[in-house]
Design a protein around this motif. Structure first.
Motif, PDB file in Angstrom:
ATOM      1  N   ASN A  82      29.458   1.504  72.012  1.00 33.39           N
ATOM      2  CA  ASN A  82      30.089   2.738  71.543  1.00 33.39           C
ATOM      3  C   ASN A  82      29.477   3.272  70.245  1.00 33.39           C
ATOM      4  OD1 ASN A  82      32.110   4.471  72.656  1.00 33.39           O
ATOM      5  ND2 ASN A  82      33.273   4.210  70.759  1.00 33.39           N
ATOM      6  N   GLN A  83      28.393   2.681  69.835  1.00 31.00           N
ATOM      7  CA  GLN A  83      27.716   3.142  68.623  1.00 31.00           C
ATOM      8  C   GLN A  83      26.896   4.388  68.933  1.00 31.00           C
ATOM      9  OE1 GLN A  83      25.529   0.187  66.186  1.00 31.00           O
ATOM     10  NE2 GLN A  83      23.722   1.446  66.573  1.00 31.00           N
ATOM     11  N   ALA A  87      28.537   9.056  64.537  1.00 31.05           N
ATOM     12  CA  ALA A  87      29.896   8.508  64.544  1.00 31.05           C
ATOM     13  C   ALA A  87      30.617   8.735  63.215  1.00 31.05           C
ATOM     14  CB  ALA A  87      29.856   7.016  64.867  1.00 31.05           C
ATOM     15  N   VAL A  88      29.945   8.470  62.098  1.00 28.40           N
ATOM     16  CA  VAL A  88      30.607   8.586  60.791  1.00 28.40           C
ATOM     17  C   VAL A  88      31.001  10.026  60.513  1.00 28.40           C
ATOM     18  CG1 VAL A  88      30.321   8.274  58.308  1.00 28.40           C
ATOM     19  CG2 VAL A  88      29.410   6.570  59.884  1.00 28.40           C
ATOM     20  N   LEU A  91      34.112  11.289  62.586  1.00 33.89           N
ATOM     21  CA  LEU A  91      35.431  10.667  62.480  1.00 33.89           C
ATOM     22  C   LEU A  91      36.509  11.656  62.073  1.00 33.89           C
ATOM     23  CD1 LEU A  91      34.847   7.129  60.915  1.00 33.89           C
ATOM     24  CD2 LEU A  91      35.796   7.679  63.151  1.00 33.89           C
ATOM     25  N   PHE A  97      34.095  13.712  68.200  1.00 34.69           N
ATOM     26  CA  PHE A  97      33.924  12.269  68.419  1.00 34.69           C
ATOM     27  C   PHE A  97      34.053  11.952  69.904  1.00 34.69           C
ATOM     28  CE2 PHE A  97      34.428   7.796  68.280  1.00 34.69           C
ATOM     29  CZ  PHE A  97      33.973   7.359  67.043  1.00 34.69           C
ATOM     30  N   GLN A 101      30.813  10.407  71.797  1.00 33.24           N
ATOM     31  CA  GLN A 101      30.832   8.954  71.976  1.00 33.24           C
ATOM     32  C   GLN A 101      30.332   8.557  73.367  1.00 33.24           C
ATOM     33  OE1 GLN A 101      34.799   7.357  71.601  1.00 33.24           O
ATOM     34  NE2 GLN A 101      35.615   8.548  73.295  1.00 33.24           N
ATOM     35  N   TYR A 125      25.603   2.550  74.268  1.00 36.07           N
ATOM     36  CA  TYR A 125      25.456   2.924  72.865  1.00 36.07           C
ATOM     37  C   TYR A 125      24.194   3.759  72.717  1.00 36.07           C
ATOM     38  CZ  TYR A 125      22.280  -1.124  72.862  1.00 36.07           C
ATOM     39  OH  TYR A 125      21.281  -2.016  73.159  1.00 36.07           O
ATOM     40  N   TRP A 215      33.961  -4.424  68.539  1.00 32.83           N
ATOM     41  CA  TRP A 215      33.116  -3.244  68.488  1.00 32.83           C
ATOM     42  C   TRP A 215      33.004  -2.759  67.036  1.00 32.83           C
ATOM     43  CZ3 TRP A 215      33.055  -5.318  72.684  1.00 32.83           C
ATOM     44  CH2 TRP A 215      32.841  -4.741  73.925  1.00 32.83           C
ATOM     45  N   ARG A 216      31.812  -2.301  66.659  1.00 30.69           N
ATOM     46  CA  ARG A 216      31.644  -1.736  65.322  1.00 30.69           C
ATOM     47  C   ARG A 216      32.291  -0.360  65.212  1.00 30.69           C
ATOM     48  NH1 ARG A 216      25.228  -3.176  64.343  1.00 30.69           N
ATOM     49  NH2 ARG A 216      25.510  -5.407  63.857  1.00 30.69           N
ATOM     50  N   ASN A 217      32.258   0.407  66.300  1.00 29.95           N
ATOM     51  CA  ASN A 217      32.832   1.747  66.297  1.00 29.95           C
ATOM     52  C   ASN A 217      34.095   1.794  67.147  1.00 29.95           C
ATOM     53  OD1 ASN A 217      30.785   2.715  64.711  1.00 29.95           O
ATOM     54  ND2 ASN A 217      29.606   3.597  66.386  1.00 29.95           N
TER      55      ASN A 217
END
Length: 222
Positions: A82-83, A87-88, A91, A97, A101, A125, A215-217
């Motif tokens: 999902n990266q 992304a940032v 948000l 988003f 995504q 991703y 997950w990171r995101n």
């Protein structure tokens, strides 16, 4: 009749002198050989057990290392699920988003949900250059291997050695924490991975490895 003079040692009888000169008898030699062979057999048996123990230890150590390597490969790639580069910045804009995504992860072809489990996981991703990568890990129960499919490869890659190890189980257990903010849901997925393998032809030499990846995101949904 003459008497023997004082202090003169009387010689031993002739039959005693002959017995002392004969040395070790054949029977004594045979007994010594039997005892020596028994000791040698014990030493050889001990060395055989020690060698077998060392061989088993080396095989089990390799099994644990191979399982750890496979687990690390899965964790490293799945952590990127999902990266995507925007992304940032997205948000604060839920609609963007959701639009940008990658496809949400699935287990056994079903949408990701807490408590769900299966032997195959798929996710996606984007690289920093925007290139979309589709990833998938699965268990080939017939071959006893773990398959990895990433990028644009047409066929999955076997990441275990079927000549040495047989993977008897690969399980992905889904969990996710979800927060509702207005009209959207923000989820942080995580997966518990259970990997069980045994040395081929030696089912008694089996090891189980369990780890978890988050997950990171987050995953944003309406």
């Amino acid at each position: 009749m003459s008497q023997p003079s004082a202090g003169k040692i009387k010689p031993a009888p002739a039959y005693l002198r002959r017995s002392a000169q004969q040395g070790i008898s054949l029977l004594e030699t045979l007994i010594a050989m039997v005892l020596g062979l028994a000791v040698l057999a014990g030493v050889l048996k001990f060395m055989g057990v020690l060698t077998e123990s060392n061989t088993t230890l080396l095989k089990v150590t390799r099994l644990e290392q191979d399982l750890r390597t496979v687990m690390d490969i899965m964790l490293q790639d799945m952590r990127r699920a999902n990266q995507y580069p925007q992304a940032v910045s997205d948000l604060g804009q839920p609609a963007r988003f959701i639009q940008h995504q990658p496809t949400p992860p699935q287990i056994d072809g079903q949408p990701f949900a807490s408590g769900q489990s299966g032997s195959q996981i798929s996710y996606a991703y984007q690289e920093a250059d925007g290139k979309l990568i589709s990833g998938r890990f699965s268990h080939d129960a017939k071959a006893g291997t773990v398959l990895m499919h990433t990028g644009t490869a047409s066929a999955p890659e076997t990441i275990t050695d079927p000549a040495f190890m047989q993977v008897t189980a690969l399980r992905f257990q889904a969990e996710q924490a979800t927060v509702k903010a207005g009209a959207i849901h923000l989820s942080i997925p995580s997966v518990e991975i259970t990997l069980i393998g045994q040395i081929k032809g030696s089912p008694e030499m089996e090891r189980t490895l369990v780890d978890r990846v988050t997950w990171r995101n987050p995953v944003v949904s309406p």
